[in-house]
Design an enzyme around this catalytic site. Structure first.
Site, mmCIF file in Angstrom:
data_model
loop_
_atom_site.group_PDB
_atom_site.id
_atom_site.type_symbol
_atom_site.label_atom_id
_atom_site.label_comp_id
_atom_site.label_asym_id
_atom_site.label_seq_id
_atom_site.Cartn_x
_atom_site.Cartn_y
_atom_site.Cartn_z
ATOM 1 C CG ASP A 18 2.558 28.883 35.823
ATOM 2 O OD1 ASP A 18 1.438 28.340 35.758
ATOM 3 O OD2 ASP A 18 3.051 29.283 36.894
ATOM 4 N N GLY A 19 0.437 30.163 33.674
ATOM 5 C CA GLY A 19 -0.403 31.345 33.680
ATOM 6 C C GLY A 19 -1.678 31.242 32.864
ATOM 7 C CG ASN A 66 -0.092 19.951 36.249
ATOM 8 O OD1 ASN A 66 0.522 20.206 35.218
ATOM 9 N ND2 ASN A 66 -0.117 20.779 37.280
ATOM 10 C CG LEU A 193 14.047 25.156 38.276
ATOM 11 C CD1 LEU A 193 15.311 24.303 38.243
ATOM 12 C CD2 LEU A 193 13.977 26.044 37.044
ATOM 13 C CB SER A 194 7.280 23.565 38.878
ATOM 14 O OG SER A 194 6.841 24.717 39.565
#
Length: 251
Positions: A18-19, A66, A193-194
């Site tokens: 992520d990021g 997503n 944890l998505s």
């Protein structure tokens, strides 16, 4: 690589990368620059895990959720994924690693599906390490898909409902032939944890870092592995039971 070998080593590492978008904005990169930087950050991590003897590395490239992102970003991510697969095949062959994919492929283009299948066929016989890329994947989808396949087996008379326990259910989930996740890492500063590998990570040791994925390095991974080696994994037992079992194994 620093040359150290922490003990014990995890058999299976999973990473939520992520990021990327925030990295791109922070560094004034062109559209998609953060995602491209994130793609380039993966190779050193993969090769380091291979050198350490990690059996499996699973990365979260694109989640079920997503698909709700802007169409232009989704298209870019699919393009980068195709590029990454083409680049990874010779690297997997060089280091004798298997490349595989998990997730709902029905939503992917026929061209991308064919590319993924080709990569799996060309590298599937390698045993040094398995690199799994989760694409169009969600942990809840994984569990529901396993339940659907089990229901079909019951309907066909192959299984009886009372035969279905945790071990049987596990056989129908993604990555059932690999060890359970020992270490789950999330970069980017969020603490969730998505919907990633929910079944497989039931007893994973969790590591969260503020570092944006393109800035994540082998050195930071090493620090996490050192911490992992220091943690006592009890799996429901007491510390005394764990120590007693360890003493028996050492003697």
């Amino acid at each position: 690589m620093t040359g150290y070998r922490p003990e014990p080593l995890p058999q299976h590492i999973a990473i939520i990368m992520d990021g990327n978008n925030r990295y791109g904005k922070k560094n004034d990169l062109a559209t998609g620059g953060g995602h491209r930087a994130g793609k380039d950050s993966l190779d050193p991590i993969v090769e380091h895990c291979r050198k350490l003897g990690i059996r499996a590395l699973t990365i979260f490239a694109f989640s079920s959720e997503n698909w709700n992102r802007p169409a232009a970003e989704v298209a870019l991510l699919m393009q980068l994924l195709a590029e990454a697969i083409q680049q990874q095949i010779p690297r997997m062959q060089k280091h004798e690693m298997a490349l595989r994919f998990i997730g709902d492929r029905s939503k992917l283009s026929p061209e991308l599906q064919a590319l993924m299948q080709d990569a799996e066929q060309k590298t599937g016989h390698y045993t040094a390490m398995t690199l799994t890329i989760a694409v169009s994947y969600g942990g809840m989808w994984d569990i529901a898909h396993a339940a659907q396949k089990l229901a079909e087996q019951v309907q066909l008379g192959v299984l009886q409902p009372q035969q279905i326990d945790e071990d049987v259910f596990h056989q129908y989930t993604s990555l059932s032939d690999l060890p359970a996740v020992d270490v789950l890492i999330r970069t980017g500063g969020d603490y969730r944890l998505s919907n990633f590998l929910m079944w497989q990570s039931a007893y994973a040791e969790l590591f969260f870092t503020e570092t944006l994925w393109p800035d994540f390095t082998v050195a930071e991974l090493e620090q996490m592995l050192k911490l992992f080696a220091q943690r006592e994994r009890r799996f429901g037992k007491t510390s005394e039971q764990v120590q007693q079992m360890k003493h028996i194994q050492e003697n």
